[in-house]
Motif scaffolding. Structure first.
Motif, PDB file in Angstrom:
ATOM      1  N   ASP A 230       0.795  -1.223   0.000  1.00 28.80           N
ATOM      2  CA  ASP A 230       0.000   0.000   0.000  1.00 28.80           C
ATOM      3  C   ASP A 230       0.828   1.275   0.000  1.00 28.80           C
ATOM      4  O   ASP A 230       0.308   2.356   0.283  1.00 28.80           O
ATOM      5  CB  ASP A 230      -0.967   0.013   1.183  1.00 28.80           C
ATOM      6  CG  ASP A 230      -0.259  -0.082   2.533  1.00 28.80           C
ATOM      7  OD1 ASP A 230       0.981  -0.219   2.551  1.00 28.80           O
ATOM      8  OD2 ASP A 230      -0.948  -0.030   3.560  1.00 28.80           O
TER       9      ASP A 230
ATOM     10  N   TRP B 276       0.121   8.688   2.714  1.00 26.67           N
ATOM     11  CA  TRP B 276      -1.155   8.617   1.994  1.00 26.67           C
ATOM     12  C   TRP B 276      -2.347   8.439   2.918  1.00 26.67           C
ATOM     13  O   TRP B 276      -3.486   8.721   2.527  1.00 26.67           O
ATOM     14  CB  TRP B 276      -1.092   7.509   0.955  1.00 26.67           C
ATOM     15  CG  TRP B 276       0.069   7.658   0.020  1.00 26.67           C
ATOM     16  CD1 TRP B 276       1.085   6.780  -0.174  1.00 26.67           C
ATOM     17  CD2 TRP B 276       0.347   8.775  -0.841  1.00 26.67           C
ATOM     18  NE1 TRP B 276       1.976   7.257  -1.099  1.00 26.67           N
ATOM     19  CE2 TRP B 276       1.543   8.484  -1.524  1.00 26.67           C
ATOM     20  CE3 TRP B 276      -0.301   9.991  -1.089  1.00 26.67           C
ATOM     21  CZ2 TRP B 276       2.105   9.369  -2.441  1.00 26.67           C
ATOM     22  CZ3 TRP B 276       0.256  10.859  -2.001  1.00 26.67           C
ATOM     23  CH2 TRP B 276       1.443  10.550  -2.668  1.00 26.67           C
ATOM     24  N   ASP B 277      -2.129   7.966   4.140  1.00 26.42           N
ATOM     25  CA  ASP B 277      -3.226   7.909   5.104  1.00 26.42           C
ATOM     26  C   ASP B 277      -3.620   9.300   5.586  1.00 26.42           C
ATOM     27  O   ASP B 277      -4.701   9.496   6.139  1.00 26.42           O
ATOM     28  CB  ASP B 277      -2.830   7.051   6.318  1.00 26.42           C
ATOM     29  CG  ASP B 277      -2.841   5.561   5.994  1.00 26.42           C
ATOM     30  OD1 ASP B 277      -3.395   5.184   4.950  1.00 26.42           O
ATOM     31  OD2 ASP B 277      -2.266   4.788   6.781  1.00 26.42           O
TER      32      ASP B 277
ATOM     33  N   ASP C  57       2.599   4.471   3.349  1.00 24.03           N
ATOM     34  CA  ASP C  57       1.208   4.763   3.717  1.00 24.03           C
ATOM     35  C   ASP C  57       1.105   5.790   4.833  1.00 24.03           C
ATOM     36  O   ASP C  57       0.036   6.368   5.045  1.00 24.03           O
ATOM     37  CB  ASP C  57       0.473   3.479   4.099  1.00 24.03           C
ATOM     38  CG  ASP C  57       1.088   2.786   5.308  1.00 24.03           C
ATOM     39  OD1 ASP C  57       2.297   2.947   5.555  1.00 24.03           O
ATOM     40  OD2 ASP C  57       0.355   2.065   6.009  1.00 24.03           O
TER      41      ASP C  57
ATOM     42  N   LYS D  64      -2.090  13.947  10.953  1.00 22.10           N
ATOM     43  CA  LYS D  64      -2.473  12.786  11.756  1.00 22.10           C
ATOM     44  C   LYS D  64      -1.506  12.464  12.881  1.00 22.10           C
ATOM     45  O   LYS D  64      -1.716  11.488  13.607  1.00 22.10           O
ATOM     46  CB  LYS D  64      -2.633  11.562  10.857  1.00 22.10           C
ATOM     47  CG  LYS D  64      -3.926  11.561  10.059  1.00 22.10           C
ATOM     48  CD  LYS D  64      -4.352  10.157   9.703  1.00 22.10           C
ATOM     49  CE  LYS D  64      -5.775  10.137   9.173  1.00 22.10           C
ATOM     50  NZ  LYS D  64      -6.241   8.767   8.870  1.00 22.10           N
TER      51      LYS D  64
ATOM     52  N   ARG E 289      -4.427  -3.130  -0.433  1.00 22.96           N
ATOM     53  CA  ARG E 289      -5.144  -3.277   0.826  1.00 22.96           C
ATOM     54  C   ARG E 289      -6.432  -4.064   0.576  1.00 22.96           C
ATOM     55  O   ARG E 289      -7.186  -3.772  -0.350  1.00 22.96           O
ATOM     56  CB  ARG E 289      -5.492  -1.916   1.415  1.00 22.96           C
ATOM     57  CG  ARG E 289      -4.308  -1.183   2.030  1.00 22.96           C
ATOM     58  CD  ARG E 289      -4.765   0.045   2.769  1.00 22.96           C
ATOM     59  NE  ARG E 289      -3.631   0.783   3.326  1.00 22.96           N
ATOM     60  CZ  ARG E 289      -3.750   1.872   4.063  1.00 22.96           C
ATOM     61  NH1 ARG E 289      -4.954   2.365   4.321  1.00 22.96           N
ATOM     62  NH2 ARG E 289      -2.685   2.476   4.537  1.00 22.96           N
TER      63      ARG E 289
ATOM     64  N   ASP F 236      -3.030  -0.300  -5.143  1.00 28.49           N
ATOM     65  CA  ASP F 236      -3.239  -0.446  -3.702  1.00 28.49           C
ATOM     66  C   ASP F 236      -3.708  -1.865  -3.416  1.00 28.49           C
ATOM     67  O   ASP F 236      -4.777  -2.276  -3.867  1.00 28.49           O
ATOM     68  CB  ASP F 236      -4.284   0.570  -3.214  1.00 28.49           C
ATOM     69  CG  ASP F 236      -4.300   0.689  -1.687  1.00 28.49           C
ATOM     70  OD1 ASP F 236      -3.859  -0.269  -1.017  1.00 28.49           O
ATOM     71  OD2 ASP F 236      -4.741   1.728  -1.176  1.00 28.49           O
TER      72      ASP F 236
END
Length: 442
Positions: A149, A249-250, A246, A281, A169, A167
């Motif tokens: 991912d 990208w998260d 990730d 985040k 996932r 991706d």
């Protein structure tokens, strides 16, 4: 939408290379790169090499490779893959290829390199796995192979956005969920008791939320190392690649990642993307970014234009397949345009499909004007995956078990050694994966 405003075509590789020669644009672009990382677990690793050498006739040419390895359950798989994937992919490339043939052979060699790396690592460790995003840049041709991912995106000089990775996932990839369950795995969320389920979809046993990776021997071999591969040719205006784990990208959309660093040099751009992701985040995961600028010769680096906003589903619609045409017609039609062109795309998890040379657009020979003998791509008595020598009566055709196997001649390759054939069968769910590891040493 951009796809409606401008048509994108699949163009034979030979035509694109002829266009370069016709326009005297064979000079290599300058490759500028920078990376940044904020570490939480210490399981992200990168590989950055811009002067990989390849002998061509009496001379030497160079190409660049960039890899991002996001480990989980320890760093062993990420470290091992960083140290071995490049050599394994190079070993799978046939010798004595010209540039056109070498570029055309890249997708097949990358698949072999990924599978060999996984196979070798699983003989050394029971746990640990890694996602991989691996980019090879040869002139204006970019080839990206990926499992997991992490993500690779491209903004062209024309301001268009392209997705060069897939991706894997389980949460967002229905096709991969179906493949795993068909191979004997189970897909579901973590059960906390009393029927309550939480978190993302995972593969059981093991609880991995990815369908493809290198390593993860304890999860089962239907978690495969066979990469999605995308190959494009940039326009002569160049472009900017962003490869991130990730952790980025998260937190950030693709457009936000590009916007926040527009006009910055590559080192500052990578640092800014990581900074933005952590601000959104917090530092919940290793957060790594590689930014690569492909700059045309004799043109100074300049801020890229504002990209047109695209949804992820638009990517495939950018490239429209054409009906077959004569070589002269193709040459005439494609000598003028200078835009990003698709050369190759395939994401099947089946080795027989990835190595098949008679199947539709997978065929390397269909992308060349001249006849491309099979013996150039696969040596007759060498395993197509691990490159070990095999005796004439020991090689197993990769087409064994397929519906078309009866139509093939006994000597039709490529061939696998018995060990790689066992690996192929396990990945396809044709035998219990536990059988594979009973004799392996730690």
């Amino acid at each position: 939408m951009m796809a409606a405003a401008r048509e994108h075509h699949t163009v034979p590789l030979s035509v694109l290379l002829k266009r370069e020669l016709a326009n005297e644009r064979v000079e290599k672009p300058e490759i500028l790169y920078g990376q940044a990382c904020q570490s939480k677990k210490g399981e992200d690793f990168t590989l950055l090499k811009t002067e990989c050498q390849r002998i061509v006739g009496d001379g030497i040419t160079t190409y660049s490779v960039f890899g991002l390895f996001d480990g989980h359950n320890g760093s062993a798989a990420a470290i091992y893959t960083k140290e071995n994937l490049l050599n394994n992919f190079i070993a799978a490339m046939p010798p004595d290829l010209n540039r056109e043939e070498w570029v055309a052979a890249l997708p097949r060699a990358l698949v072999a390199g990924f599978v060999k790396t996984d196979k070798d690592f699983q003989q050394r460790a029971r746990t640990s796995g890694t996602t991989v995003t691996f980019a090879v840049i040869e002139g204006l041709v970019i080839t990206v192979a990926s499992v997991g991912d992490s993500r690779c995106i491209l903004e062209s000089a024309e301001g268009d956005l392209y997705y060069l990775s897939a991706d894997h996932r389980l949460e967002c990839n229905e096709e991969e969920r179906e493949r795993i369950t068909a191979s004997g795995g189970e897909v579901g969320r973590l059960n906390t008791g009393g029927g309550a389920e939480i978190g993302p979809l995972r593969c059981w046993p093991g609880g991995l939320c990815l369908s493809r990776s290198i390593g993860d021997v304890d999860v089962g071999e239907y978690i495969v190392p066979v990469p999605y591969v995308k190959q494009i040719k940039l326009s002569t205006g160049g472009g900017r690649l962003i490869i991130s784990s990730d952790g980025v990208w998260d937190a950030l959309s693709d457009e936000v990642a590009l916007d926040c660093c527009r006009g910055m040099p590559v080192e500052a751009a990578a640092a800014q993307i990581v900074k933005e992701a952590v601000q959104v985040k917090g530092l919940r995961d290793d957060t790594t970014c590689i930014v690569i600028d492909i700059v045309p010769p004799e043109k100074p680096a300049a801020p890229l234009p504002q990209p047109k906003k695209l949804g992820r589903g638009v990517f495939k619609s950018m490239f429209r397949k054409r009906s077959p045409e004569s070589s002269s017609q193709i040459d005439k039609e494609y000598l003028e345009p200078d835009v990003v062109e698709e050369l190759f795309e395939e994401g099947s998890a089946m080795l027989s499909e990835r190595f098949c040379f008679d199947a539709m657009h997978f065929c390397v020979r269909c992308r060349l004007d001249t006849k491309y003998p099979l013996c150039k791509m696969f040596k007759l008595f060498i395993c197509a995956v691990c490159q070990v020598e095999i005796k004439p009566d020991e090689g197993i055709s990769i087409h064994v078990g397929s519906s078309d196997f009866g139509k093939l001649r006994p000597w039709d390759g490529p061939f696998l050694c018995s060990s790689c054939q066992e690996k192929k069968e396990a990945m396809e769910g044709k035998r219990p994966p536990g059988d594979r590891h009973s004799s392996d040493s730690d």
